[in-house]
Write a protein that holds these residues in place. Sequence first.
Motif, mmCIF file in Angstrom:
data_model
loop_
_atom_site.group_PDB
_atom_site.id
_atom_site.type_symbol
_atom_site.label_atom_id
_atom_site.label_comp_id
_atom_site.label_asym_id
_atom_site.label_seq_id
_atom_site.Cartn_x
_atom_site.Cartn_y
_atom_site.Cartn_z
ATOM 1 N N LYS A 268 49.689 34.198 38.951
ATOM 2 C CA LYS A 268 49.429 34.244 40.435
ATOM 3 C C LYS A 268 50.237 35.006 41.015
ATOM 4 O O LYS A 268 51.737 34.907 40.753
ATOM 5 N N VAL A 269 49.972 36.037 41.711
ATOM 6 C CA VAL A 269 50.720 37.008 42.565
ATOM 7 C C VAL A 269 50.658 36.611 44.041
ATOM 8 O O VAL A 269 49.559 36.802 44.421
ATOM 9 N N ASP A 270 51.587 36.201 44.556
ATOM 10 C CA ASP A 270 51.881 36.073 46.017
ATOM 11 C C ASP A 270 52.092 37.822 46.469
ATOM 12 O O ASP A 270 53.238 38.211 46.201
ATOM 13 N N LEU A 271 51.488 38.352 47.332
ATOM 14 C CA LEU A 271 51.747 39.689 47.897
ATOM 15 C C LEU A 271 52.994 39.572 48.581
ATOM 16 O O LEU A 271 53.700 40.712 48.943
ATOM 17 N N ARG A 272 53.596 38.700 49.195
ATOM 18 C CA ARG A 272 54.815 38.538 50.049
ATOM 19 C C ARG A 272 55.978 38.562 48.977
ATOM 20 O O ARG A 272 57.173 39.127 49.176
ATOM 21 N N LYS A 273 55.604 38.161 47.643
ATOM 22 C CA LYS A 273 56.754 37.961 46.562
ATOM 23 C C LYS A 273 56.235 38.371 45.263
ATOM 24 O O LYS A 273 56.076 37.908 44.413
ATOM 25 N N PRO A 274 55.697 39.804 45.363
ATOM 26 C CA PRO A 274 55.029 40.401 43.939
ATOM 27 C C PRO A 274 55.876 40.471 42.908
ATOM 28 O O PRO A 274 55.250 40.423 41.602
ATOM 29 N N THR A 275 57.207 40.369 43.178
ATOM 30 C CA THR A 275 58.003 40.363 41.786
ATOM 31 C C THR A 275 58.130 39.080 41.383
ATOM 32 O O THR A 275 59.012 38.778 40.268
ATOM 33 N N GLN A 276 57.577 37.801 41.811
ATOM 34 C CA GLN A 276 58.023 36.569 41.596
ATOM 35 C C GLN A 276 56.459 35.744 41.301
ATOM 36 O O GLN A 276 56.108 34.639 42.037
ATOM 37 N N PRO A 277 55.875 36.383 40.136
ATOM 38 C CA PRO A 277 54.366 35.607 39.814
ATOM 39 C C PRO A 277 54.468 34.142 39.485
ATOM 40 O O PRO A 277 55.469 33.906 38.806
ATOM 41 N N VAL A 278 53.631 33.369 39.481
ATOM 42 C CA VAL A 278 53.358 32.204 38.916
ATOM 43 C C VAL A 278 52.544 32.123 37.847
ATOM 44 O O VAL A 278 51.332 32.540 37.827
ATOM 45 N N PHE A 279 53.259 31.582 36.522
ATOM 46 C CA PHE A 279 52.341 31.601 35.475
ATOM 47 C C PHE A 279 51.676 30.068 35.306
ATOM 48 O O PHE A 279 52.338 29.304 35.428
#
Length: 187
Positions: free
Chosen positions: A106-117
């Motif tokens: 899951k990629v939050d466009l506000r924090k694209p370098t911190q995806p949630v697996f």
Amino acid sequence: MLELNPDHASISMIGALDTDVSEDGITPRRLPDWTRPQVPAFMEIMVTQPSGVRLAFATDATHIELDISLTRIQMADRTPRTAVFDLVCDGNLQQSRADDSGHVLKVDLRKPTQPVFVAGQPGTVVFENLPAGMKQCEIWLPTSAQVALRKLRFNTLATVEPASATEKQRRWVHHGSSISHCAEAAS
């Protein structure tokens, strides 16, 4: 069932310049090993999405199964794209199979370098009722998901041989962007 590892001598992986091996399976990489220090960690998922990568072999099997472990990307609140596998025999599309199994990143466009697996389960792609007789086969991997290849199974007593030489086939070499990656292509 005849069961082979994806790196068996009769199976060619075309389009991958490197692979990663893990407990999930063999993951094709579209860039060679020497590029690893140059690729930012958050771009690694793009490098391991196998756009243009395919497994090639010759077989008389009428039933083929491919065990996989997918990692699909979910951008913002969108539904992750379905992974589509195409089986081409003797140059003709035989079957396309969709799969929604596996992990989700899951990629939050506000924090694209911190995806949630989000962990998921492995899946199996099945191609059935194939024509009898020897045929040149390619299983084209999806453009929109990371794929770890686990096992290839063929109906009992099937013959599996290396694909015929591809050196004389036309090749398209392209150095490009996300557009050339074709992540939005249906298959």
